[in-house]
Scaffold this motif. Structure first.
Motif, short mmCIF file in Angstrom:
data_model
loop_
_atom_site.label_atom_id
_atom_site.label_comp_id
_atom_site.label_asym_id
_atom_site.label_seq_id
_atom_site.Cartn_x
_atom_site.Cartn_y
_atom_site.Cartn_z
N VAL A 163 -4.88 -3.10 -6.04
CA VAL A 163 -3.83 -2.10 -5.82
C VAL A 163 -2.51 -2.60 -6.39
CG1 VAL A 163 -2.53 -0.84 -4.07
CG2 VAL A 163 -4.98 -1.23 -3.74
N ALA A 164 -2.19 -3.87 -6.14
CA ALA A 164 -0.93 -4.44 -6.65
C ALA A 164 -0.91 -4.40 -8.18
CB ALA A 164 -0.76 -5.87 -6.16
N GLU A 165 -2.08 -4.60 -8.78
CA GLU A 165 -2.17 -4.59 -10.23
C GLU A 165 -1.91 -3.18 -10.78
OE1 GLU A 165 -5.90 -6.40 -11.06
OE2 GLU A 165 -5.20 -7.26 -12.95
N LYS A 166 -2.51 -2.18 -10.10
CA LYS A 166 -2.40 -0.79 -10.56
C LYS A 166 -0.96 -0.29 -10.56
CE LYS A 166 -6.09 1.02 -12.06
NZ LYS A 166 -7.32 1.04 -11.27
N CYS A 167 -0.14 -0.76 -9.58
CA CYS A 167 1.24 -0.28 -9.60
C CYS A 167 2.16 -1.29 -10.30
CB CYS A 167 1.74 0.11 -8.20
SG CYS A 167 1.46 -1.09 -6.92
N LEU A 168 1.57 -2.11 -11.17
CA LEU A 168 2.31 -2.97 -12.10
C LEU A 168 3.16 -4.03 -11.39
CD1 LEU A 168 3.44 -0.28 -14.68
CD2 LEU A 168 1.36 -1.64 -14.68
N LEU A 207 0.84 -1.20 0.00
CA LEU A 207 0.00 0.00 0.00
C LEU A 207 0.87 1.25 0.00
CD1 LEU A 207 -2.87 -1.03 2.45
CD2 LEU A 207 -2.80 -1.18 -0.04
N ALA A 208 1.96 1.25 0.81
CA ALA A 208 2.86 2.40 0.87
C ALA A 208 3.54 2.62 -0.48
CB ALA A 208 3.90 2.18 1.97
N PHE A 209 3.97 1.50 -1.09
CA PHE A 209 4.64 1.57 -2.38
C PHE A 209 3.71 2.16 -3.44
CE2 PHE A 209 5.59 -0.55 -6.47
CZ PHE A 209 6.86 -0.05 -6.69
N ALA A 210 2.43 1.71 -3.40
CA ALA A 210 1.46 2.17 -4.38
C ALA A 210 1.24 3.67 -4.24
CB ALA A 210 0.14 1.41 -4.21
N LEU A 211 1.16 4.16 -2.99
CA LEU A 211 0.97 5.59 -2.75
C LEU A 211 2.17 6.37 -3.29
CD1 LEU A 211 -1.15 7.41 -1.41
CD2 LEU A 211 0.28 7.44 0.63
N PHE A 212 3.35 5.83 -3.05
CA PHE A 212 4.60 6.43 -3.51
C PHE A 212 4.61 6.53 -5.04
CE2 PHE A 212 8.96 5.57 -5.03
CZ PHE A 212 9.57 6.73 -4.60
N LYS A 213 4.02 5.52 -5.69
CA LYS A 213 3.94 5.49 -7.15
C LYS A 213 2.80 6.34 -7.70
CE LYS A 213 6.69 2.19 -9.24
NZ LYS A 213 6.94 1.93 -10.65
N LYS A 214 2.12 7.05 -6.79
CA LYS A 214 1.01 7.94 -7.15
C LYS A 214 -0.18 7.19 -7.75
CE LYS A 214 3.37 12.31 -7.48
NZ LYS A 214 4.77 11.91 -7.20
N VAL A 215 -0.41 5.98 -7.24
CA VAL A 215 -1.60 5.22 -7.64
C VAL A 215 -2.75 5.66 -6.74
CG1 VAL A 215 -2.62 2.90 -7.64
CG2 VAL A 215 -0.29 3.23 -8.45
N ASP A 216 -3.97 5.67 -7.29
CA ASP A 216 -5.15 5.95 -6.47
C ASP A 216 -5.47 4.71 -5.64
OD1 ASP A 216 -7.53 6.64 -5.37
OD2 ASP A 216 -8.67 6.50 -7.23
N VAL A 217 -4.79 4.57 -4.48
CA VAL A 217 -4.88 3.34 -3.69
C VAL A 217 -6.31 3.07 -3.23
CG1 VAL A 217 -4.04 2.14 -1.63
CG2 VAL A 217 -2.52 3.66 -2.89
N TYR A 218 -6.92 4.10 -2.67
CA TYR A 218 -8.28 3.96 -2.14
C TYR A 218 -9.25 3.53 -3.24
CZ TYR A 218 -12.64 5.26 0.14
OH TYR A 218 -13.90 5.25 0.66
N GLY A 219 -9.18 4.22 -4.36
CA GLY A 219 -10.08 3.91 -5.48
C GLY A 219 -9.88 2.50 -6.00
N SER A 220 -8.61 2.08 -6.14
CA SER A 220 -8.34 0.74 -6.66
C SER A 220 -8.84 -0.33 -5.70
CB SER A 220 -6.83 0.52 -6.86
OG SER A 220 -6.24 1.64 -7.42
N PHE A 221 -8.62 -0.10 -4.40
CA PHE A 221 -9.06 -1.08 -3.40
C PHE A 221 -10.57 -1.26 -3.47
CE2 PHE A 221 -10.56 -2.51 0.70
CZ PHE A 221 -9.67 -3.53 0.99
N VAL A 222 -11.29 -0.14 -3.49
CA VAL A 222 -12.75 -0.21 -3.54
C VAL A 222 -13.21 -0.88 -4.84
CG1 VAL A 222 -14.86 1.17 -3.60
CG2 VAL A 222 -13.03 1.77 -2.03
N GLY A 223 -12.55 -0.53 -5.93
CA GLY A 223 -12.92 -1.12 -7.23
C GLY A 223 -12.73 -2.62 -7.22
#
Lengths: 167, 184
Positions: free
Chosen positions: B55-60, A13-29
């Motif tokens: 989430v893991a998918e989105k950050c490749l 989750l921390a890595f995803a935030l660092f990569k500027k991914v919409d973590v919350y949105g992806s999780f809910v999706g």
């Protein structure tokens, strides 16, 4: 060991935030798809539990166990474990309850108790898994998949009883 | 499945009609509610892990995991779409980590991605057999139950279990190769 999974998830989750991914949105999706998947599995589970519970309640399951205990004893499987081996492919929670019965009746650290542990730990709920995996697909013919899995679980049972003697 | 299920249910119902007629319907209804409660439990686990996997998918990360074990996956499953590869890699990883419940949604996604006809393909059969022969590194549930039942050494079954599950998985994979041939 139990630290690994929470740490991995936190790291992800921390890595995803660092990569500027919409973590919350992806999780809910992602979580949104879970409901449909679980609903698709429900009728298959109910049908399977109906069969297993009827077998146990009508007493016919007991006859099947008695009938199979003799050939299985030639393979080195104690008769106290036949019920566990038969229920294992169908139901994880059901076989866990039987495992507990075996522990209480025959002791945890006895030969039978250890065999039961290894059988439980090294086998899988074949029919349950097939119901869950193939629900919601068009698959009607599973070919060799289920026979192979069942045979491997039987071999696993025989191997478990042998390994507990040796180790 | 059709014939087996129907005949077992019919025989049991007839037997119960004589031995315990009032209990028969109770058992049926209990089975349905058991199905519902397990499905609700599954739904909770799916929600969590499908969310995390998304989430893991989105950050490749899934793609990276799949390309790391690309060689092994190609040997086992043949040429499958990159998406399916990612799901399978996730499935095997969560199996090995002992998060058995997390492996189910990824396997379902992989099956949905790979299977289009009514007949199970070689890759699907391989994935099913690998999962149905259980490839857990540490049988956490069993060790926990042994400890709670007063075992002197709850973890002494870990080694035989590991050997046993390795042997059955290898055997299963060998059978898939035998039954379906080498992956294309």
């Amino acid at each position: 060991m139990s630290m690994i999974v929470p740490c991995l998830v936190a790291l992800l989750l921390a890595f995803a935030l660092f990569k500027k991914v919409d973590v919350y949105g992806s999780f809910v999706g992602g979580a949104k798809n879970a409901v449909g998947t679980a609903v698709g599995v429900l009728p298959y589970l109910s049908a399977m539990f109906l069969m297993v519970n009827l077998l146990r309640a009508s007493g016919i399951g007991g006859y099947v166990v008695d009938f199979l205990a003799f050939p299985l004893s030639f393979l080195g499987i104690p008769k106290q474990l036949v019920e566990l081996m038969l229920l294992r492919p169908f139901s994880g929670s059901g076989s866990l309850a039987i495992l507990k019965d075996v522990y209480l009746q025959h002791g945890v650290d006895t030969y039978v108790g250890r065999c039961a542990s290894v059988i439980m730990g090294s086998s899988e709920t074949v029919f349950y898994v097939s119901a869950v995996y193939f629900a919601g697909t068009k698959i009607k013919h599973t070919g060799w998949a289920i026979p192979i899995a069942l045979f491997c679980n039987l071999v696993g049972g025989v191997l478990a009883c042998w390994l507990c003697k040796v180790l | 499945m059709n014939i087996v299920w129907t005949s077992v249910v019919v025989v049991c119902l007839v037997a119960m009609a004589f031995s315990n007629p009032s209990g028969a319907l109770t058992v049926c209804v209990q089975s349905m509610s058991q199905g519902i409660s397990v499905a609700v439990e599954l739904c909770a686990v799916y929600c969590l892990w499908m969310g995390v996997f998304a989430v893991a998918e989105k950050c490749l990360l899934v793609e990276k995991l799949a390309s790391v074990c690309g060689g092994v996956l190609k040997w086992l499953f043949g040429s499958i779409s990159p998406k399916a590869k990612g799901y399978i890699a996730l499935n095997v990883a969560s199996n090995l980590l002992g998060v058995g419940n997390a492996s189910t949604p990824s396997a379902q996604s992989a099956i949905k991605e790979m299977e289009h006809g009514s007949k199970l393909s070689r890759a699907g059969a391989m994935l099913f057999v690998i999962n149905a022969t259980s490839i857990q590194l540490v049988p956490t549930t069993v060790v926990g139950l042994r400890a709670s039942c007063g075992s002197a050494n709850p973890a002494d079954i870990v080694l035989p279990t590991l050997l046993c599950t390795l042997a059955t998985t290898v055997l299963g994979v060998a059978f898939v190769f035998l039954g379906y041939g080498v992956a294309k």
